[in-house]
Design a protein around this motif. Structure first.
Motif, short mmCIF file in Angstrom:
data_model
loop_
_atom_site.label_atom_id
_atom_site.label_comp_id
_atom_site.label_asym_id
_atom_site.label_seq_id
_atom_site.Cartn_x
_atom_site.Cartn_y
_atom_site.Cartn_z
N ALA A 14 37.70 -67.73 5.90
CA ALA A 14 37.10 -67.95 7.35
C ALA A 14 37.05 -69.54 7.70
O ALA A 14 36.71 -70.25 6.94
N VAL A 16 35.64 -72.16 10.02
CA VAL A 16 34.46 -72.51 10.67
C VAL A 16 34.55 -73.99 11.38
O VAL A 16 35.30 -74.83 10.45
N ASP A 17 33.68 -74.18 12.29
CA ASP A 17 33.62 -75.50 12.93
C ASP A 17 32.72 -76.29 12.08
O ASP A 17 31.84 -75.96 11.43
N ASN A 20 29.35 -77.02 13.85
CA ASN A 20 28.55 -75.95 14.39
C ASN A 20 29.25 -74.69 13.67
O ASN A 20 29.81 -73.98 14.51
N PRO A 21 29.17 -74.77 12.51
CA PRO A 21 29.66 -73.15 11.92
C PRO A 21 29.21 -72.04 12.38
O PRO A 21 27.98 -71.92 12.70
N ASP A 22 30.17 -70.92 12.70
CA ASP A 22 29.53 -69.58 13.09
C ASP A 22 28.84 -69.07 12.30
O ASP A 22 28.57 -68.97 11.16
N ALA A 23 27.63 -68.58 13.04
CA ALA A 23 26.49 -68.01 12.27
C ALA A 23 26.75 -66.92 11.41
O ALA A 23 26.04 -66.59 10.34
N GLN A 24 27.51 -65.91 12.11
CA GLN A 24 28.14 -64.66 11.44
C GLN A 24 28.52 -64.80 9.96
O GLN A 24 28.33 -64.48 8.96
N GLN A 25 29.64 -65.79 10.08
CA GLN A 25 30.44 -66.18 8.71
C GLN A 25 29.35 -66.82 7.86
O GLN A 25 29.56 -66.60 6.85
#
Ligand code: TXA
Ligand code: MG
Length: 358
Positions: A14, A16-17, A20-25
């Motif tokens: 995955a 991700v940023d 601000n990483p994606d909450a779902q991942q």
């Protein structure tokens, strides 16, 4: 466990940023950790291979995935200072001072181990290494999983530490549950390790945070483990991991030291000889010198004055030497003012201490 042994796990990858990483991942990754599975994640130093630090099975999985000797202890990653007091015992006051100054950040502290930490995590030692990483993805993974995370660098044992998600994939795809790719790391070499269990605080592994910076905060002298400076085997380093020949590229790497003009001349003389012998040659140079060599490939590590750039590019370049199939590799020396000790420690190990003075 059996699935790990067969190396047949489907590894989830995955992107991700970093800020601000994606909450779902992040939730998927956290659930894997809670479940005793392994997730690789970015930190500010290098990528880590994480598992629940208080679960002996998770630690065993880490050793298996990396092919790492199980006497080489893991660093416990935390997100709150109080957790240092949970995994450590008789934590000295210096720890608080250092945490206030450098955490979250590239500093690992060694303190006495509390029994909650299993021997599998500490490689059988009665001390424990603890660090609070300065990276949003790492901190969120710890908090969301509700676990403390044991994480060595996410490379196969003996290869350079990963500084990008793709390096982790090269080494660990099919062996771990998930890779969180948060882009290239900021620092590029592993954290400074300070041992606080000795009378005199001692740096066991040099890094971005120097002995002078540490000494200033705690108001006493900080020494460097003599075992990591000796080029021979006469003194053993205290950190078990520092004794292994690490980071070595497959081709033969030689460091050339001296005044720059002599270094360039010597490297050109040697690569010319190697070419006659039919060897593929690579030179690790800087922006300033990259046009002065005649090797098959010239890899620029950055500008000589920008030591942070040199540190950040080092491991990626060592990996590239393998990708390019280098047989004879020559590198300039980078004993820069601040991080030079840390950079040269890694390079000297990669070269198996093969150094030519000109
Ligand atoms: O920057 C870092 O520290 C990275 C990121 C992922 O946080 N982690 C890392 O871990 O470099 P690793 O496992 O590759 O290196 C840990 C080093 C090894 O040399 C190990 O021997 C040493 O720390 N170490 C761990 N616990 C120790 C202990 N209780 N006493 C002495 N050395 C210890
Ligand atoms: Mg490592």
């Amino acid at each position: 466990m059996s699935e790990d042994k067969l190396n047949q796990i489907k590894t989830k990858y995955a992107v991700v940023d970093a800020k601000n990483p994606d909450a779902q991942q992040m939730q998927i990754a956290a659930d894997f950790i809670k479940d005793g599975k392994l997730v690789a994640f970015p930190t500010e130093t290098v990528y880590g291979l994480g598992g629940n630090a208080l679960d002996p099975t998770a630690s065993e999985r880490i050793y298996a995935a990396k092919g790492r000797p199980s006497d080489n202890p893991l660093i416990v990653h935390i997100a709150e200072f109080e957790d240092l007091l949970r995994v450590g015992k008789n934590v000295p006051r210096e720890a608080k001072l250092l945490a206030d100054a450098f955490w979250p950040g590239p500093l690992t502290m060694i303190v006495e181990r509390n029994e909650v930490v299993p021997h599998e995590t500490t490689g059988g030692l009665d001390t424990v290494a603890v660090r609070m990483p300065n990276h949003q993805v790492a901190l969120e993974l710890i908090r969301k999983s509700g676990c403390l995370i044991a994480a060595p660098s996410a490379n196969t044992s003996g290869r350079p530490s990963p500084t990008e998600g793709k390096h982790v994939k090269e080494d660990l795809n099919g062996k771990i549950a998930m890779i969180l790719d948060g882009g290239p790391v900021g620092i590029g070499i592993e954290s400074t390790i300070i041992d606080l269990t000795e009378e005199c605080p001692m740096v066991l592994r040099p890094g971005y945070i120097t002995p002078a910076m540490l000494s200033k905060v705690i108001g006493k002298e900080v020494i460097i483990d003599p075992g990591i400076i000796a080029a021979d085997d006469t003194r053993k380093p205290k950190a078990p991991g520092m004794k292994y020949k690490h980071y070595a590229p497959k081709g033969n790497l030689m460091l050339v030291e001296g005044d720059l003009e002599s270094v360039i001349a010597e490297i050109n003389r040697r690569t010319a000889e190697d070419k006659v012998a039919g060897k593929k040659t690579i030179v690790i140079a800087t922006e300033e010198t990259k046009n002065r060599y005649q090797a098959d490939e010239i890899l620029s590590i950055g500008e000589r004055e920008k030591e942070e750039e040199i540190a950040r590019h080092l491991y990626g370049i060592l990996r590239e030497c393998d990708t390019l199939g280098a047989q004879a590799i020559y590198s300039e020396s980078f004993a820069t003012p601040k991080m030079g000790q840390a950079i040269m420690n890694r390079l000297l190990k990669a070269a198996g201490h093969e150094v030519v003075q000109v």
